[in-house]
Design a protein around this motif. Sequence first.
Motif, PDB file in Angstrom:
ATOM      1  N   ARG A 164       0.855  -1.189   0.000  1.00 39.46           N
ATOM      2  CA  ARG A 164       0.000   0.000   0.000  1.00 39.46           C
ATOM      3  C   ARG A 164       0.888   1.235   0.000  1.00 39.46           C
ATOM      4  O   ARG A 164       1.879   1.294   0.716  1.00 39.46           O
ATOM      5  N   LYS A 165       0.516   2.217  -0.816  1.00 41.13           N
ATOM      6  CA  LYS A 165       1.310   3.437  -0.915  1.00 41.13           C
ATOM      7  C   LYS A 165       1.191   4.261   0.357  1.00 41.13           C
ATOM      8  O   LYS A 165       0.122   4.308   0.965  1.00 41.13           O
ATOM      9  N   PRO A 166       2.275   4.915   0.753  1.00 40.23           N
ATOM     10  CA  PRO A 166       2.200   5.770   1.940  1.00 40.23           C
ATOM     11  C   PRO A 166       1.368   7.024   1.665  1.00 40.23           C
ATOM     12  O   PRO A 166       1.244   7.464   0.518  1.00 40.23           O
ATOM     13  N   TYR A 167       0.811   7.561   2.718  1.00 37.79           N
ATOM     14  CA  TYR A 167       0.032   8.793   2.639  1.00 37.79           C
ATOM     15  C   TYR A 167       0.951  10.005   2.697  1.00 37.79           C
ATOM     16  O   TYR A 167       1.982   9.973   3.359  1.00 37.79           O
ATOM     17  N   THR A 168       0.534  11.057   2.046  1.00 34.06           N
ATOM     18  CA  THR A 168       1.141  12.370   2.242  1.00 34.06           C
ATOM     19  C   THR A 168       0.283  13.071   3.301  1.00 34.06           C
ATOM     20  O   THR A 168      -0.865  12.663   3.542  1.00 34.06           O
ATOM     21  N   PRO A 169       0.784  14.116   3.927  1.00 36.46           N
ATOM     22  CA  PRO A 169      -0.071  14.854   4.858  1.00 36.46           C
ATOM     23  C   PRO A 169      -1.368  15.349   4.191  1.00 36.46           C
ATOM     24  O   PRO A 169      -2.429  15.302   4.807  1.00 36.46           O
ATOM     25  N   ASP A 170      -1.270  15.761   2.932  1.00 40.25           N
ATOM     26  CA  ASP A 170      -2.474  16.239   2.230  1.00 40.25           C
ATOM     27  C   ASP A 170      -3.497  15.124   2.018  1.00 40.25           C
ATOM     28  O   ASP A 170      -4.694  15.320   2.237  1.00 40.25           O
ATOM     29  N   SER A 171      -3.028  13.946   1.582  1.00 36.34           N
ATOM     30  CA  SER A 171      -3.976  12.858   1.312  1.00 36.34           C
ATOM     31  C   SER A 171      -4.585  12.315   2.605  1.00 36.34           C
ATOM     32  O   SER A 171      -5.773  11.981   2.644  1.00 36.34           O
ATOM     33  N   LEU A 172      -3.783  12.259   3.671  1.00 36.04           N
ATOM     34  CA  LEU A 172      -4.317  11.793   4.945  1.00 36.04           C
ATOM     35  C   LEU A 172      -5.265  12.831   5.545  1.00 36.04           C
ATOM     36  O   LEU A 172      -6.301  12.472   6.114  1.00 36.04           O
ATOM     37  N   ALA A 173      -4.960  14.095   5.367  1.00 34.70           N
ATOM     38  CA  ALA A 173      -5.842  15.163   5.848  1.00 34.70           C
ATOM     39  C   ALA A 173      -7.203  15.075   5.162  1.00 34.70           C
ATOM     40  O   ALA A 173      -8.240  15.268   5.806  1.00 34.70           O
ATOM     41  N   GLU A 174      -7.200  14.758   3.898  1.00 35.83           N
ATOM     42  CA  GLU A 174      -8.468  14.610   3.174  1.00 35.83           C
ATOM     43  C   GLU A 174      -9.264  13.430   3.730  1.00 35.83           C
ATOM     44  O   GLU A 174     -10.474  13.533   3.935  1.00 35.83           O
ATOM     45  N   ARG A 175      -8.591  12.334   3.999  1.00 31.96           N
ATOM     46  CA  ARG A 175      -9.258  11.143   4.559  1.00 31.96           C
ATOM     47  C   ARG A 175      -9.874  11.450   5.918  1.00 31.96           C
ATOM     48  O   ARG A 175     -10.991  11.020   6.223  1.00 31.96           O
ATOM     49  N   TRP A 176      -9.118  12.161   6.766  1.00 30.63           N
ATOM     50  CA  TRP A 176      -9.570  12.456   8.124  1.00 30.63           C
ATOM     51  C   TRP A 176     -10.368  13.750   8.238  1.00 30.63           C
ATOM     52  O   TRP A 176     -10.853  14.089   9.315  1.00 30.63           O
ATOM     53  N   ARG A 177     -10.464  14.505   7.153  1.00 32.19           N
ATOM     54  CA  ARG A 177     -11.187  15.785   7.140  1.00 32.19           C
ATOM     55  C   ARG A 177     -10.620  16.769   8.164  1.00 32.19           C
ATOM     56  O   ARG A 177     -11.346  17.382   8.958  1.00 32.19           O
ATOM     57  N   VAL A 178      -9.284  16.868   8.138  1.00 28.37           N
ATOM     58  CA  VAL A 178      -8.565  17.855   8.947  1.00 28.37           C
ATOM     59  C   VAL A 178      -7.596  18.566   8.014  1.00 28.37           C
ATOM     60  O   VAL A 178      -7.505  18.237   6.838  1.00 28.37           O
ATOM     61  N   SER A 179      -6.849  19.520   8.530  1.00 32.00           N
ATOM     62  CA  SER A 179      -5.871  20.209   7.697  1.00 32.00           C
ATOM     63  C   SER A 179      -4.582  19.378   7.612  1.00 32.00           C
ATOM     64  O   SER A 179      -4.283  18.576   8.498  1.00 32.00           O
ATOM     65  N   ALA A 180      -3.831  19.601   6.554  1.00 32.73           N
ATOM     66  CA  ALA A 180      -2.541  18.930   6.396  1.00 32.73           C
ATOM     67  C   ALA A 180      -1.597  19.337   7.523  1.00 32.73           C
ATOM     68  O   ALA A 180      -0.773  18.529   7.971  1.00 32.73           O
ATOM     69  N   GLU A 181      -1.723  20.556   8.007  1.00 29.77           N
ATOM     70  CA  GLU A 181      -0.879  21.011   9.114  1.00 29.77           C
ATOM     71  C   GLU A 181      -1.170  20.205  10.384  1.00 29.77           C
ATOM     72  O   GLU A 181      -0.258  19.905  11.154  1.00 29.77           O
ATOM     73  N   THR A 182      -2.415  19.832  10.602  1.00 28.47           N
ATOM     74  CA  THR A 182      -2.756  18.993  11.749  1.00 28.47           C
ATOM     75  C   THR A 182      -2.041  17.653  11.660  1.00 28.47           C
ATOM     76  O   THR A 182      -1.506  17.152  12.650  1.00 28.47           O
ATOM     77  N   VAL A 183      -2.003  17.069  10.473  1.00 29.24           N
ATOM     78  CA  VAL A 183      -1.304  15.797  10.276  1.00 29.24           C
ATOM     79  C   VAL A 183       0.195  15.984  10.549  1.00 29.24           C
ATOM     80  O   VAL A 183       0.812  15.167  11.235  1.00 29.24           O
TER      81      VAL A 183
END
Length: 57
Positions: free
Chosen positions: A5-24
């Motif tokens: 499985r490909k690793p997440y970027t902060p942006d892609s994980l932020a989209e999944r969790w519905r938070v900001s990339a900065e939070t990640v």
Amino acid sequence: MVTGRKPYTPDSLAERWRVSAETVRQLCRRGDLAHFRVGRMYRITADAVDEYEARKV
């Protein structure tokens, strides 16, 4: 562990969790979310995401 499985970027994980990339990024910096760095970029494995989500349930 290699899962294919490909690793997440902060942006892609932020989209999944519905938070900001900065939070990640903050979770990574605090050590709450396992990650690795590629240069200055954060990458989060899918296994690390699964583990973090299991702790937060």
